[in-house]
Design a protein around this motif. Structure first.
Motif: not given
Length: 373
Positions: A240-246, A257-258, A267-268, A288-297
């Motif tokens: 049951f997936i509520l949120s995703l972030a790439v 991330f899921a 994490r994959s 319920q929510a995921l957010a990733i840094s725009p400069v994640y690397s």
């Protein structure tokens, strides 16, 4: 008496002679009356035009930041009961902007990648389909013709080939796709899946990859722009997936991330082929929510919003998490500034119209209540 008898005889002859005319006239009157009644009872426009939007928002379900946020300071919020709010001062003040919206429950909002030039934003609703605004949210138009469903909890908008591609996910109809900014739609598969969230690869124009999470079947990935889908659930403990972030550096680090309903964060690091648990430190299992840094690397921060534990941050690619929301509970959505590396601005949406804003990467928070008063 003789005069009366003569009159009666005359009337009988006249009626007998003209009975056909009287019959035709009677039918005409009856038909006209029936048509009038039918028009009176019918509803030529079944779509409500005067929606009773609440002035006070219930849950804040969606936050969408302008790609040109540094300059225009614009962010949109989709809410239950109160429709859409817009801020043009970095979230300090908000104004309802529902002209043309015919559903007061707005489940998702997505700003066009070309917002600076096209001024376009999309909104998905609970029961009225998809709306588009081409004037920064001042007015809205329904673009749902061709959709097989009107329940749209997730939208993905991509700039491709001088047009906008849109993927619309539904809890009762699978995925729909438009390659012309919503003018036409066609089914893109997964009709029996309960779609909760969709996200594109940051390099979609090159790899044509889009990822979707369902409330029943886990994760599906398409590598051909939504024509075909493959199940991607190896290692997932909850489908049951509520949120995703790439990851913004997806082409190099292959990271997704899921957030699940019952089993925290996964994490994959191989583009979804396999998944590993990444929830150490989170109190709530419902992500319920995921957010990733725009400069994640360079700055491997990722934020998650939970149903009962507030907001958590990971500074090490999801290996561990720390709470940063100072006692807040339900977090339904998180949005991160596109210039986060310099301004450290972060937003979160909660219940009862509550918007949280941080200007220091989540260390401190300011609160505001969405209100149309």
């Amino acid at each position: 008496m003789e005069i009366q008898k003569l009159i009666d005889i005359y009337l009988q002859k006249t009626l007998k002679k003209n009975r056909n005319y009287f019959f035709v006239f009677f039918i005409f009157i009856l038909t006209a009356f029936s048509i009038s009644c039918a028009n009176f009872d019918s509803n030529p426009d079944p779509t409500p035009t005067n929606i009773p939007f609440s002035k006070e928002a219930d849950r804040v379900l969606s936050l969408s930041i302008s790609p040109d946020f540094y300059s225009d300071k614009t962010i949109f919020a989709g809410t239950e009961k109160a429709g859409i709010f817009r801020s043009t001062d970095s979230g300090i003040t908000w104004k309802q902007t529902n002209n043309g919206i015919t559903d007061n429950d707005v489940l998702t909002t997505v700003v066009s990648p070309n917002f600076k030039n096209d001024k376009t934003i999309f909104a998905g609703t609970r029961s009225a389909g998809i709306f588009i605004s081409r004037n920064r949210g001042d007015s809205w138009e329904n673009i749902s013709q061709g959709l097989g469903t009107k329940n749209i909890p997730t939208l993905t908008v991509i700039s491709s080939n001088n047009d906008l591609w849109i993927f619309a996910g539904s809890t009762i109809g699978g995925i729909y796709k438009s390659t012309n900014s919503g003018i036409t739609w066609k089914s893109s598969g997964l009709p029996d899946s309960n779609i909760m969230v969709t996200v594109p690869s940051p390099h979609f124009t090159d790899d044509l990859t889009i990822i979707t999470g369902s409330g029943r079947d886990g994760i599906y990935i398409s590598k051909d722009g939504g024509s075909n889908w493959e199940s991607s659930n190896t290692g997932l403990g909850d489908k049951f997936i509520l949120s995703l972030a790439v990851s913004p550096d997806f082409s190099n680090d292959n990271t997704i991330f899921a957030g699940t309903k019952w089993d925290g964060v996964y994490r994959s690091v191989d583009k979804g082929k396999s998944w590993m648990k990444a929830s150490s430190g989170t109190i709530s299992k419902r992500i319920q929510a995921l957010a990733i840094s725009p400069v994640y690397s360079d700055d491997p921060k990722i934020f998650c919003g939970t149903v009962s534990g507030g907001i958590f941050i990971s500074n090490n690619q999801g290996q561990s998490w720390d709470p940063i929301s100072q006692g807040l509970n339900a977090i339904n959505t998180i949005a991160i500034s596109p210039t986060f590396s310099s301004d450290e601005i972060l937003f979160a949406g909660s219940d009862n119209g509550l918007i949280l804003r941080s200007k220091d990467g989540g260390k401190n928070w300011e609160e505001s209540i969405l209100s149309g008063k």
